[in-house]
Scaffold this motif. Sequence first.
Motif, PDB file in Angstrom:
ATOM      1  N   SER A 224       0.807  -1.215   0.000  1.00 22.87           N
ATOM      2  CA  SER A 224       0.000   0.000   0.000  1.00 22.87           C
ATOM      3  C   SER A 224       0.845   1.273   0.000  1.00 22.87           C
ATOM      4  CB  SER A 224      -0.927   0.016   1.226  1.00 22.87           C
ATOM      5  OG  SER A 224      -0.161   0.008   2.428  1.00 22.87           O
ATOM      6  N   ASP A 225       2.159   1.109   0.192  1.00 20.85           N
ATOM      7  CA  ASP A 225       3.048   2.264   0.167  1.00 20.85           C
ATOM      8  C   ASP A 225       3.497   2.509  -1.276  1.00 20.85           C
ATOM      9  OD1 ASP A 225       5.510   3.866   0.226  1.00 20.85           O
ATOM     10  OD2 ASP A 225       5.443   3.582   2.397  1.00 20.85           O
ATOM     11  N   PRO A 226       3.108   3.616  -1.893  1.00 20.65           N
ATOM     12  CA  PRO A 226       3.418   3.845  -3.313  1.00 20.65           C
ATOM     13  C   PRO A 226       4.904   3.989  -3.592  1.00 20.65           C
ATOM     14  CG  PRO A 226       2.504   5.829  -2.314  1.00 20.65           C
ATOM     15  CD  PRO A 226       2.345   4.731  -1.301  1.00 20.65           C
ATOM     16  N   VAL A 227       5.666   4.405  -2.604  1.00 23.43           N
ATOM     17  CA  VAL A 227       7.104   4.572  -2.796  1.00 23.43           C
ATOM     18  C   VAL A 227       7.825   3.233  -2.695  1.00 23.43           C
ATOM     19  CG1 VAL A 227       9.202   5.659  -1.920  1.00 23.43           C
ATOM     20  CG2 VAL A 227       7.051   6.941  -1.939  1.00 23.43           C
ATOM     21  N   LEU A 228       7.535   2.467  -1.645  1.00 23.22           N
ATOM     22  CA  LEU A 228       8.207   1.188  -1.442  1.00 23.22           C
ATOM     23  C   LEU A 228       7.871   0.181  -2.532  1.00 23.22           C
ATOM     24  CD1 LEU A 228       7.839   0.736   2.444  1.00 23.22           C
ATOM     25  CD2 LEU A 228       9.833   1.527   1.161  1.00 23.22           C
ATOM     26  N   SER A 229       6.583   0.024  -2.842  1.00 23.43           N
ATOM     27  CA  SER A 229       6.164  -0.984  -3.817  1.00 23.43           C
ATOM     28  C   SER A 229       6.626  -0.655  -5.230  1.00 23.43           C
ATOM     29  CB  SER A 229       4.640  -1.141  -3.790  1.00 23.43           C
ATOM     30  OG  SER A 229       4.006   0.086  -4.107  1.00 23.43           O
ATOM     31  N   ARG A 230       7.034   0.580  -5.452  1.00 25.63           N
ATOM     32  CA  ARG A 230       7.491   0.979  -6.775  1.00 25.63           C
ATOM     33  C   ARG A 230       8.797   0.293  -7.168  1.00 25.63           C
ATOM     34  NH1 ARG A 230       7.377   7.192  -7.157  1.00 25.63           N
ATOM     35  NH2 ARG A 230       9.305   6.989  -5.974  1.00 25.63           N
ATOM     36  N   THR A 234       9.431  -1.709 -12.574  1.00 21.07           N
ATOM     37  CA  THR A 234      10.129  -1.847 -13.858  1.00 21.07           C
ATOM     38  C   THR A 234      10.646  -3.257 -14.101  1.00 21.07           C
ATOM     39  OG1 THR A 234      12.218  -1.121 -12.858  1.00 21.07           O
ATOM     40  CG2 THR A 234      10.813   0.574 -13.873  1.00 21.07           C
ATOM     41  N   ARG A 235      10.213  -4.211 -13.313  1.00 23.03           N
ATOM     42  CA  ARG A 235      10.679  -5.592 -13.502  1.00 23.03           C
ATOM     43  C   ARG A 235       9.559  -6.584 -13.244  1.00 23.03           C
ATOM     44  NH1 ARG A 235      14.060  -6.605  -7.960  1.00 23.03           N
ATOM     45  NH2 ARG A 235      13.858  -4.530  -7.043  1.00 23.03           N
ATOM     46  N   ASN A 236       9.755  -7.800 -13.701  1.00 24.31           N
ATOM     47  CA  ASN A 236       8.774  -8.860 -13.520  1.00 24.31           C
ATOM     48  C   ASN A 236       9.300  -9.810 -12.450  1.00 24.31           C
ATOM     49  OD1 ASN A 236       6.606 -10.576 -13.842  1.00 24.31           O
ATOM     50  ND2 ASN A 236       7.547 -11.680 -15.553  1.00 24.31           N
ATOM     51  N   PRO A 280      13.255 -12.079   2.105  1.00 25.16           N
ATOM     52  CA  PRO A 280      12.659 -10.902   1.453  1.00 25.16           C
ATOM     53  C   PRO A 280      13.648  -9.823   1.013  1.00 25.16           C
ATOM     54  CG  PRO A 280      11.289 -11.608   3.285  1.00 25.16           C
ATOM     55  CD  PRO A 280      12.560 -12.410   3.366  1.00 25.16           C
ATOM     56  N   PRO A 281      14.700  -9.498   1.789  1.00 24.97           N
ATOM     57  CA  PRO A 281      15.638  -8.479   1.287  1.00 24.97           C
ATOM     58  C   PRO A 281      16.298  -8.887  -0.024  1.00 24.97           C
ATOM     59  CG  PRO A 281      15.963  -8.835   3.636  1.00 24.97           C
ATOM     60  CD  PRO A 281      15.031  -9.904   3.167  1.00 24.97           C
ATOM     61  N   PHE A 282      16.564 -10.186  -0.185  1.00 26.29           N
ATOM     62  CA  PHE A 282      17.121 -10.678  -1.449  1.00 26.29           C
ATOM     63  C   PHE A 282      16.106 -10.484  -2.574  1.00 26.29           C
ATOM     64  CE2 PHE A 282      20.885 -12.532   0.312  1.00 26.29           C
ATOM     65  CZ  PHE A 282      21.711 -12.792  -0.776  1.00 26.29           C
ATOM     66  N   LEU A 283      14.840 -10.774  -2.289  1.00 26.79           N
ATOM     67  CA  LEU A 283      13.805 -10.599  -3.304  1.00 26.79           C
ATOM     68  C   LEU A 283      13.687  -9.132  -3.706  1.00 26.79           C
ATOM     69  CD1 LEU A 283      10.952 -12.911  -1.923  1.00 26.79           C
ATOM     70  CD2 LEU A 283      12.613 -13.443  -3.706  1.00 26.79           C
ATOM     71  N   LEU A 284      13.767  -8.246  -2.736  1.00 29.35           N
ATOM     72  CA  LEU A 284      13.646  -6.819  -3.017  1.00 29.35           C
ATOM     73  C   LEU A 284      14.772  -6.322  -3.920  1.00 29.35           C
ATOM     74  CD1 LEU A 284      12.571  -5.718   0.545  1.00 29.35           C
ATOM     75  CD2 LEU A 284      11.250  -5.254  -1.522  1.00 29.35           C
ATOM     76  N   VAL A 285      15.955  -6.876  -3.748  1.00 28.03           N
ATOM     77  CA  VAL A 285      17.109  -6.436  -4.531  1.00 28.03           C
ATOM     78  C   VAL A 285      17.191  -7.148  -5.873  1.00 28.03           C
ATOM     79  CG1 VAL A 285      19.642  -6.324  -4.590  1.00 28.03           C
ATOM     80  CG2 VAL A 285      18.415  -5.763  -2.483  1.00 28.03           C
ATOM     81  N   HIS A 289      15.686  -9.913 -11.650  1.00 25.83           N
ATOM     82  CA  HIS A 289      17.025  -9.761 -12.223  1.00 25.83           C
ATOM     83  C   HIS A 289      17.885 -10.991 -11.922  1.00 25.83           C
ATOM     84  CE1 HIS A 289      16.097  -5.706 -13.303  1.00 25.83           C
ATOM     85  NE2 HIS A 289      16.057  -5.258 -12.060  1.00 25.83           N
ATOM     86  N   VAL A 290      17.276 -12.158 -11.920  1.00 23.12           N
ATOM     87  CA  VAL A 290      17.965 -13.407 -11.583  1.00 23.12           C
ATOM     88  C   VAL A 290      18.188 -14.242 -12.839  1.00 23.12           C
ATOM     89  CG1 VAL A 290      17.783 -15.584 -10.292  1.00 23.12           C
ATOM     90  CG2 VAL A 290      17.009 -13.441  -9.246  1.00 23.12           C
ATOM     91  N   GLU A 291      19.370 -14.808 -12.967  1.00 22.69           N
ATOM     92  CA  GLU A 291      19.627 -15.740 -14.065  1.00 22.69           C
ATOM     93  C   GLU A 291      18.893 -17.044 -13.748  1.00 22.69           C
ATOM     94  OE1 GLU A 291      20.934 -16.583 -17.710  1.00 22.69           O
ATOM     95  OE2 GLU A 291      21.786 -14.823 -16.715  1.00 22.69           O
TER      96      GLU A 291
END
Length: 383
Positions: A224-230, A234-236, A280-285, A289-291
């Motif tokens: 629900s946070d427009p800044v964080l969820s953004r 730009t990625r899937n 989750p921090p790994f997912l956020l980063v 962008h994972v091979e």
Amino acid sequence: MLPFRLSVVVLFLLVSVLLPPFCLCIRSFRGDGLGLDGLSRFAEAPDYRNGKECPLMKNKESYVSSCDASFIHIAMTLDSEYLRGSMAAVHSVLRHASCPEHVFFHFVSAEFDPASPRVLTQLVRSTFPSLNFKVYIFREDTVINLISSSIRQALENPLNYARNYLGDILDSCVDRVIYLDSDVVVVDDIVKLWETNLTSTRVIGAPEYCHANFTKYFTDPFWSDPVLSRVFSTRNPCYFNTGVMVMDLVKWREGNYRKRIENWMEVQRQKRIYELGSLPPFLLVFAGHVEPIHHRWNQHGLGGDNVRGSCRSLHPGPVSLLHWSGKGKPWVRLDVKKPCEVDRLWEPYDLFIHGKDRQRLGFGSGSGSSTTTTLAGYSGYFL
């Protein structure tokens, strides 16, 4: 001249300043037995050797450097709670490797583990006498203030976050590493995973699961946070499990990915945006962008869910690595005589010797033994 004790303290402070803040390491020594009963709890593994098709080893009889370009590098954590799983994982890698002498293990051990890093190192050497390995002591204060509570207490262990610091902990000459959790067994040649091609923009490779409900890994306040969820705009993003990863440490260091992960952990401390531990921090980063690596290299979830630890079956398709992620661990369920069907696939790699078997095989208490250990670096044990 400074008094001896003061000299020792000064030396310790100098080493703490000169070495990276994430770990300390200890130099090779010949022990006279550390009196730990665990030294006789594991049978010595078979001596797995290279076949004729393997490259010739350099300096085989002298000190083995982790900088040898021919090595396959594997990083794992090493602690007393999951030690039995770690031993089985190492055994499985060596058993199926086409060139086992070209595998180098990097073990990261907690600074304040009930079994000291010295003892754990001696145990590894007594179980795998010809193994190429190095033990690093992870300074838990590096991450302890960044960890938030999780749905399961085991996920709050600081050692779970050691993978975030591999770029800083491992020797700078190590430019690629396979990270493995302690609750896996490999049933294929590890060189196949090692040869994963990471494209120019990819820092890590892992099996992705794009059918999973990605939103459940983060809380409603995050979405629900427009800044964080953004961050995902730009990625899937797809879910991936951090228990099996191929990591390009050159790109990792250049991109300062440790700090990127820490930044999200700091956000979590201020505004709870996820419930799980180090994933989750790994997912956020990295999510999106994972091979992608074939799913056969992480048949995960065999430990059941994070609350009940219920039995699960294998996913359809070929299998190269089995992963007991989740609450249930095969060695625990086997010991209480309540194994899941998949736990029988882990059992052949278990080197643990139970009490009756130890007496039958003539194992003593473990005291008085003499073992050559291979530890590298500088000693954190000055006082």
